[in-house]
Design a protein around this motif. Structure first.
Motif, mmCIF file in Angstrom:
data_model
loop_
_atom_site.group_PDB
_atom_site.id
_atom_site.type_symbol
_atom_site.label_atom_id
_atom_site.label_comp_id
_atom_site.label_asym_id
_atom_site.label_seq_id
_atom_site.Cartn_x
_atom_site.Cartn_y
_atom_site.Cartn_z
ATOM 1 N N ASP A 409 0.807 -1.229 0.000
ATOM 2 C CA ASP A 409 0.000 0.000 0.000
ATOM 3 C C ASP A 409 0.835 1.272 0.000
ATOM 4 O O ASP A 409 0.391 2.312 -0.490
ATOM 5 N N VAL A 410 2.038 1.220 0.578
ATOM 6 C CA VAL A 410 2.854 2.428 0.710
ATOM 7 C C VAL A 410 4.196 2.318 -0.016
ATOM 8 O O VAL A 410 5.084 3.148 0.191
ATOM 9 N N CYS A 411 4.344 1.318 -0.870
ATOM 10 C CA CYS A 411 5.640 1.069 -1.515
ATOM 11 C C CYS A 411 5.762 1.748 -2.875
ATOM 12 O O CYS A 411 4.793 1.845 -3.626
ATOM 13 N N HIS A 412 6.981 2.184 -3.180
ATOM 14 C CA HIS A 412 7.283 2.740 -4.492
ATOM 15 C C HIS A 412 7.741 1.630 -5.434
ATOM 16 O O HIS A 412 8.357 0.646 -5.006
ATOM 17 N N THR A 413 7.465 1.810 -6.718
ATOM 18 C CA THR A 413 7.945 0.881 -7.741
ATOM 19 C C THR A 413 8.529 1.684 -8.901
ATOM 20 O O THR A 413 8.432 2.905 -8.935
ATOM 21 N N GLY A 414 9.115 0.989 -9.863
ATOM 22 C CA GLY A 414 9.673 1.675 -11.024
ATOM 23 C C GLY A 414 10.721 0.839 -11.721
ATOM 24 O O GLY A 414 11.083 -0.257 -11.258
ATOM 25 N N SER A 415 11.219 1.355 -12.815
ATOM 26 C CA SER A 415 12.137 0.595 -13.663
ATOM 27 C C SER A 415 13.468 0.289 -12.988
ATOM 28 O O SER A 415 14.188 -0.622 -13.431
ATOM 29 N N LYS A 416 13.804 1.015 -11.931
ATOM 30 C CA LYS A 416 15.088 0.777 -11.271
ATOM 31 C C LYS A 416 15.015 -0.254 -10.145
ATOM 32 O O LYS A 416 16.029 -0.572 -9.527
ATOM 33 N N ILE A 417 13.831 -0.776 -9.879
ATOM 34 C CA ILE A 417 13.696 -1.841 -8.876
ATOM 35 C C ILE A 417 14.362 -3.114 -9.399
ATOM 36 O O ILE A 417 14.206 -3.488 -10.560
ATOM 37 N N ASP A 418 15.096 -3.783 -8.524
ATOM 38 C CA ASP A 418 15.757 -5.042 -8.883
ATOM 39 C C ASP A 418 15.028 -6.259 -8.327
ATOM 40 O O ASP A 418 14.912 -7.277 -9.003
ATOM 41 N N PHE A 419 14.574 -6.174 -7.074
ATOM 42 C CA PHE A 419 13.912 -7.308 -6.441
ATOM 43 C C PHE A 419 12.697 -6.845 -5.638
ATOM 44 O O PHE A 419 12.590 -5.676 -5.256
ATOM 45 N N THR A 420 11.805 -7.803 -5.376
ATOM 46 C CA THR A 420 10.661 -7.549 -4.513
ATOM 47 C C THR A 420 10.625 -8.586 -3.394
ATOM 48 O O THR A 420 11.153 -9.690 -3.532
ATOM 49 N N VAL A 421 9.994 -8.205 -2.297
ATOM 50 C CA VAL A 421 9.789 -9.107 -1.168
ATOM 51 C C VAL A 421 8.313 -9.033 -0.774
ATOM 52 O O VAL A 421 7.751 -7.938 -0.643
ATOM 53 N N VAL A 422 7.699 -10.195 -0.594
ATOM 54 C CA VAL A 422 6.317 -10.245 -0.126
ATOM 55 C C VAL A 422 6.307 -9.884 1.352
ATOM 56 O O VAL A 422 6.887 -10.590 2.173
ATOM 57 N N MET A 423 5.671 -8.762 1.699
ATOM 58 C CA MET A 423 5.734 -8.294 3.090
ATOM 59 C C MET A 423 4.403 -7.756 3.625
ATOM 60 O O MET A 423 4.333 -7.289 4.744
ATOM 61 N N GLN A 424 3.319 -7.863 2.825
ATOM 62 C CA GLN A 424 2.008 -7.411 3.302
ATOM 63 C C GLN A 424 0.967 -8.479 3.023
ATOM 64 O O GLN A 424 0.825 -8.927 1.875
ATOM 65 N N ARG A 425 0.251 -8.876 4.047
ATOM 66 C CA ARG A 425 -0.774 -9.901 3.901
ATOM 67 C C ARG A 425 -1.967 -9.348 3.129
ATOM 68 O O ARG A 425 -2.355 -8.190 3.293
ATOM 69 N N SER A 426 -2.529 -10.188 2.268
ATOM 70 C CA SER A 426 -3.624 -9.737 1.409
ATOM 71 C C SER A 426 -4.906 -9.485 2.193
ATOM 72 O O SER A 426 -5.698 -8.613 1.844
ATOM 73 N N GLY A 427 -5.128 -10.243 3.267
ATOM 74 C CA GLY A 427 -6.352 -10.077 4.038
ATOM 75 C C GLY A 427 -6.231 -9.060 5.147
ATOM 76 O O GLY A 427 -6.843 -7.990 5.105
ATOM 77 N N SER A 428 -5.410 -9.359 6.143
ATOM 78 C CA SER A 428 -5.287 -8.493 7.318
ATOM 79 C C SER A 428 -4.474 -7.240 7.056
ATOM 80 O O SER A 428 -4.606 -6.240 7.766
ATOM 81 N N GLY A 429 -3.598 -7.298 6.058
ATOM 82 C CA GLY A 429 -2.695 -6.175 5.819
ATOM 83 C C GLY A 429 -1.485 -6.188 6.732
ATOM 84 O O GLY A 429 -0.651 -5.279 6.669
ATOM 85 N N ASN A 430 -1.374 -7.209 7.586
ATOM 86 C CA ASN A 430 -0.235 -7.304 8.494
ATOM 87 C C ASN A 430 1.067 -7.443 7.723
ATOM 88 O O ASN A 430 1.100 -7.972 6.605
ATOM 89 N N THR A 431 2.132 -6.991 8.348
ATOM 90 C CA THR A 431 3.426 -7.002 7.672
ATOM 91 C C THR A 431 4.342 -8.075 8.292
ATOM 92 O O THR A 431 3.889 -9.177 8.538
ATOM 93 N N VAL A 432 5.585 -7.773 8.562
ATOM 94 C CA VAL A 432 6.552 -8.806 8.943
ATOM 95 C C VAL A 432 6.860 -8.757 10.440
ATOM 96 O O VAL A 432 7.259 -7.710 10.957
ATOM 97 N N PRO A 433 6.711 -9.876 11.151
ATOM 98 C CA PRO A 433 7.055 -9.919 12.573
ATOM 99 C C PRO A 433 8.559 -9.752 12.799
ATOM 100 O O PRO A 433 9.372 -10.368 12.102
ATOM 101 N N VAL A 434 8.915 -8.917 13.774
ATOM 102 C CA VAL A 434 10.322 -8.706 14.152
ATOM 103 C C VAL A 434 10.394 -8.568 15.665
ATOM 104 O O VAL A 434 9.380 -8.457 16.344
#
Length: 504
Positions: A409-434
């Protein structure tokens, strides 16, 4: 013969006269038109920057007028950062054949137009880079400096873009507007899996096959440098309990290079301890220990860590934050044991001294990961932020859970991106536990920040499995394991990395 001598004398006289006139004219031509004698307001400077980014996709001070550059410096305590050298790539002071002479020439120009002794002008001369920070009050001085062929860039050293108009955008993956937060939270049980001996493996690790990759590599022998807000002194899992359980034989070192002062000439740092919370989260996701305490484990739980408190929060705005980041990169570049550097902070346009620091670290063989950008409001028009936009950096962003690629929801994208990481749940919207800022606490962290630190951890797994490899070999292997390889998606780069494939 006499005629020849007379002609020669006349030519010499003309040359001498011409040179004198040129010198005189140089001073006379630096006259400021009435329309440009007063500086632009800080808001006008910011509006011009925003317009360049919106129309061209980027902004660089080299493309601005001397009047705008001077105006920005006026609103930043008259501080200028000057990058000099014999060419645009002559940034390394230790490799520059005449850096002392070039520096003196530039200081002489400043003395000539400012009429101030050097001790009143020079704030800092970088030990490793061809950079000086100076106080310049006259627009004429900037114009004169820009005429020198030894100038790589001149930038305002303390213009705080994000403070203009109190329109402070400093969000990057945390609950507060600065990317900072100290409060822990209760984790939803579906957001982790308990693994031996009693650690929580975040749900996102299974999206990237990280837990299976642990059968081949856990990051042992690899050192990750993290440039951020520091590491909490109240979290022993990133301190005295860094070696515990399945995590052993490694080290964590903490340094502080951020000066908490409004005055550019101040030099005393405020220590290595995190006073924001963001850096602690990044250190946790990259390399938190795997033990029986029941808290989230890091990607490379046997890797070494060196953390730097380089800024107060995630947007590196102003003299001391930008100087801190530069100093952290040069220090990590000079640390032979460091293989990987991760930075989940940035700015929406380039900063010369940070660029030089990153190029310096890159020249030392470091693999550098930077966050592609996270924001919630008025900087959403920016694509991939700086320094992730640099060629020397590997840019990472976050995506949502699911088969189809959707940015978080708050991430930037564009042609200079090299990799992505799945970090937001589709249902709850929760992110990564730390691990939380304080002992015995959990937290969630998201955005391109956590995506970057996760990717740095995966890189440590790959390099640990192949300790003789170069940076390029590690990066190639990571690309080969990713979703879109050998192609590159226009918004998501090579996509999600499969850590298991990357270590096999």
């Amino acid at each position: 013969m006499i005629n020849k001598l007379l002609k020669l004398a006349l030519v010499l006289l003309l040359i001498t006269t011409s040179c004198s006139k040129d010198d005189s004219l140089n001073e006379q031509t630096i006259t400021i038109d009435e329309a440009y004698k007063l500086p632009l307001s800080a808001q006008e400077v910011k509006n011009s920057i925003d317009n360049a980014i919106e129309t061209k996709g980027s902004f660089d001070w080299s493309e601005s007028s001397s009047h705008m550059l001077w105006s920005a410096s006026v609103h930043g305590q008259n501080v200028l950062t000057i990058g000099f050298g014999n060419s645009k790539n002559d940034f390394d002071r230790t490799k520059s054949r005449n850096q002392a002479s070039l520096q003196k020439q530039l200081l002489d120009i400043i003395f000539k137009y400012e009429g101030q002794d050097i001790e009143n002008v020079l704030i800092n001369a970088d030990e490793y880079l061809n950079i000086i920070d100076v106080v310049v009050k006259k627009q004429e001085t900037i114009i004169a400096l820009r005429k020198s062929k030894f100038i790589r860039y001149i930038e305002p050293g303390d213009f705080k873009y994000f403070s203009v108009g109190n329109n402070l955008e400093r969000s990057d993956s945390s609950s507060t507007s600065s990317g900072c937060g100290f409060d822990g939270t209760t984790l939803n049980a579906v957001d982790y899996t308990t693994v031996t001996p009693n650690a929580k493996a975040p749900w996102t690790f299974y999206q990237h096959n990280i837990t299976n990759a642990w059968n081949y590599s856990t990051g042992s022998g690899i050192t990750i440098g993290i440039v951020d807000t520091g590491t909490s002194s109240s979290q022993t899992l990133l301190g005295s309990s860094f070696n515990d359980g399945f995590s052993s034989g490694r080290s964590i070192q903490k340094y502080g290079v951020y000066v908490d002062s409004i005055w550019p000439w101040s030099t005393g740092t405020d220590g290595s301890a995190d006073k924001c919370g963001h850096g602690t989260s990044m250190a946790s996701v990259a390399a938190a220990p795997r033990n029986d305490n029941g808290f989230p484990v890091g990607v490379a739980y046997n890797a070494n860590l060196i953390t730097y408190r380089a800024a107060s929060n995630v947007v590196v705005d102003g003299y001391h934050e930008q100087n801190g980041v530069k100093n952290a990169f040069t220090a990590l570049g000079n640390t032979n044991s460091v293989k990987i550097i991760s930075m989940s902070m940035g700015h929406i346009f380039s900063v010369g001294k940070i660029s030089d620091g990153i190029k310096y670290a890159y020249s030392k063989g470091k693999l550098i990961f930077c966050a592609g950008g996270t924001s919630t409001s008025f900087t959403t028009f920016v694509g991939v932020i700086f320094p992730a936009s640099m060629a020397e950096a590997v840019a990472v962003t976050g995506v949502k859970e699911g088969a189809s690629y959707q940015k978080c929801d708050v991430c930037h994208t564009g042609s200079k991106i090299d990799f992505t990481v799945v970090m937001q749940r589709s249902g709850s919207g929760n992110t990564v536990p730390v691990n939380g800022y304080y002992n015995n606490e959990n937290d969630y962290v998201g955005g391109s920040s956590v995506a970057t630190a996760t990717t740095a951890g995966i890189a440590a797994l790959v390099w640990s499995k192949n300790p003789t490899w170069t940076r390029d070999q590690v990066l190639t292997k990571m690309r080969q394991s990713a979703t879109f390889y050998p192609n590159k998606h226009p918004e998501f780069g090579y996509g999600n990395i499969n850590a298991l494939l990357a270590v096999q």
